[in-house]
Write a protein that holds these residues in place. Sequence first.
Motif, short mmCIF file in Angstrom:
data_model
loop_
_atom_site.label_atom_id
_atom_site.label_comp_id
_atom_site.label_asym_id
_atom_site.label_seq_id
_atom_site.Cartn_x
_atom_site.Cartn_y
_atom_site.Cartn_z
N TYR A 137 15.39 68.35 -24.10
CA TYR A 137 14.67 67.36 -23.30
C TYR A 137 15.72 66.45 -22.70
O TYR A 137 16.22 65.56 -23.38
CB TYR A 137 13.70 66.56 -24.17
CG TYR A 137 12.56 67.38 -24.71
CD1 TYR A 137 11.53 67.81 -23.87
CD2 TYR A 137 12.51 67.76 -26.05
CE1 TYR A 137 10.49 68.57 -24.36
CE2 TYR A 137 11.46 68.52 -26.54
CZ TYR A 137 10.45 68.92 -25.68
OH TYR A 137 9.41 69.68 -26.17
N ARG A 170 18.76 65.38 -24.78
CA ARG A 170 18.42 65.53 -26.18
C ARG A 170 18.06 66.99 -26.51
O ARG A 170 17.20 67.58 -25.87
CB ARG A 170 17.23 64.63 -26.47
CG ARG A 170 16.87 64.51 -27.90
CD ARG A 170 15.50 63.84 -28.03
NE ARG A 170 15.15 63.76 -29.43
CZ ARG A 170 15.42 62.71 -30.18
NH1 ARG A 170 15.99 61.64 -29.65
NH2 ARG A 170 15.10 62.72 -31.45
N ALA A 187 16.18 69.33 -28.91
CA ALA A 187 15.17 69.33 -29.98
C ALA A 187 15.36 70.55 -30.88
O ALA A 187 15.10 70.50 -32.08
CB ALA A 187 13.77 69.33 -29.38
N PRO A 234 12.81 67.88 -42.18
CA PRO A 234 12.26 66.53 -42.06
C PRO A 234 11.47 66.34 -40.76
O PRO A 234 11.58 67.15 -39.84
CB PRO A 234 13.50 65.63 -42.06
CG PRO A 234 14.69 66.50 -42.13
CD PRO A 234 14.27 67.92 -42.20
N ASN A 235 10.71 65.26 -40.71
CA ASN A 235 9.97 64.92 -39.49
C ASN A 235 10.95 64.88 -38.32
O ASN A 235 12.03 64.29 -38.43
CB ASN A 235 9.30 63.55 -39.61
CG ASN A 235 8.24 63.52 -40.70
OD1 ASN A 235 8.23 62.64 -41.55
ND2 ASN A 235 7.35 64.48 -40.70
N GLY A 236 10.56 65.53 -37.23
CA GLY A 236 11.42 65.52 -36.05
C GLY A 236 12.49 66.59 -36.04
O GLY A 236 13.32 66.65 -35.13
N ALA A 237 12.50 67.48 -37.04
CA ALA A 237 13.55 68.50 -37.15
C ALA A 237 13.44 69.57 -36.07
O ALA A 237 14.42 70.25 -35.77
CB ALA A 237 13.52 69.15 -38.53
N GLY A 238 12.24 69.77 -35.53
CA GLY A 238 12.06 70.77 -34.47
C GLY A 238 11.13 71.90 -34.86
O GLY A 238 11.07 72.92 -34.17
N LYS A 239 10.35 71.71 -35.92
CA LYS A 239 9.47 72.78 -36.39
C LYS A 239 8.36 73.07 -35.40
O LYS A 239 8.14 74.21 -35.00
CB LYS A 239 8.87 72.40 -37.76
CG LYS A 239 9.92 72.11 -38.82
CD LYS A 239 9.29 71.73 -40.15
CE LYS A 239 8.49 70.45 -40.11
NZ LYS A 239 9.30 69.24 -39.85
N THR A 240 7.64 72.01 -35.00
CA THR A 240 6.53 72.20 -34.07
C THR A 240 7.03 72.70 -32.72
O THR A 240 6.40 73.57 -32.09
CB THR A 240 5.75 70.88 -33.92
OG1 THR A 240 5.33 70.45 -35.22
CG2 THR A 240 4.53 71.06 -33.04
N THR A 241 8.17 72.18 -32.29
CA THR A 241 8.76 72.64 -31.02
C THR A 241 9.04 74.15 -31.09
O THR A 241 8.74 74.88 -30.15
CB THR A 241 10.07 71.87 -30.75
OG1 THR A 241 9.78 70.47 -30.75
CG2 THR A 241 10.68 72.26 -29.42
N GLU A 275 1.25 73.17 -40.98
CA GLU A 275 0.71 72.32 -42.03
C GLU A 275 -0.78 72.56 -42.29
O GLU A 275 -1.58 71.62 -42.25
CB GLU A 275 0.96 70.85 -41.69
CG GLU A 275 2.45 70.52 -41.57
CD GLU A 275 2.70 69.03 -41.47
OE1 GLU A 275 2.09 68.29 -42.26
OE2 GLU A 275 3.49 68.61 -40.61
N HIS A 280 5.14 70.37 -45.82
CA HIS A 280 6.04 69.38 -46.43
C HIS A 280 5.84 69.36 -47.95
O HIS A 280 6.40 68.52 -48.63
CB HIS A 280 5.79 67.99 -45.85
CG HIS A 280 6.23 67.85 -44.43
ND1 HIS A 280 7.55 68.03 -44.03
CD2 HIS A 280 5.55 67.59 -43.29
CE1 HIS A 280 7.64 67.86 -42.73
NE2 HIS A 280 6.44 67.60 -42.25
#
Length: 245
Positions: free
Chosen positions: A16, A19, A21, A40-47, A161, A194
């Motif tokens: 992005y 940045r 991701a 962790p949150n923001g690690a790029g899993k959903t992306t 999740e 998680h």
Amino acid sequence: KPSSPVLQVSGLGKRYGERAAVSDVSFEVGRNEIVGLLGPNGAGKTTTLNMVLGVLEPSAGRILIEGFDVQRQRRKALERTNFAAVYAPLPGNLTVYENLRFFGLLYAVRNLARRIETLIEQFDLVRFRDTRCGVLSSGEQTRVCLAKAMLNMPQLLLLDEPTASLDPATARDIRAQIKAIATHGSGGILWTSHNMLEVQEVCDRVLFLSRGRILLQGDPRTLPQQHGEATLDDLFVKLAHANAA
Ligand code: ATP
């Protein structure tokens, strides 16, 4: 290609602007295999999941589902895939039956009426058939999302999740159903969670993602000891701290 991996991801990246991701992510999901995508949150899993699902365009790399390239052979790749995610609820004004029929028509499922009956039984939804999805509890909605995800008998099932908002008993039921899907079908499952105890119970293999990169991967039951930690939770915390921005 019965023994080839269901999913092959190589050199995957998403930027992005300045940045990154996701950077240079490569992994496979085999048949009857459940692979956990941790981090962790923001690690790029959903992306990562969104690129596999074809809803996000990668900046680099290649994704093959059953050998079909998600960018170049989109329809063939995606008709073999489906997903369930806590943040993607089904249309709340449609009943359970109407939702399954709507998505079944969208996916052009053959013998749809029979398929819906099978799934309503399998996911214990008989008494909710004519209930609007919007009034169902989280656990009930998760079961409907899983039934919807199984409509097209996907070879690759992506779960983001799926047990996040469930009570322990319902979460256990959902895990059992997910394990049964992996055992009895010919496909594979990629999921995020998680909950490290759940991950150890369900996943054959895990990938640990941090700041968009895969830091390590392996069997969740032996990884902690290999890295001098007592539990997967401890290993997670160590990796997360070591790689904090
Ligand atoms: P969580 O466990 O919290 O769900 P995650 O591992 O799924 O986290 P992602 O949602 O994939 O993380 O986010 C990865 C990174 O990409 C985050 O730093 C996020 O801020 C960034 N990001 C995601 N979408 C965008 C966007 N559209 N524009 C800019 N940055 C984005």
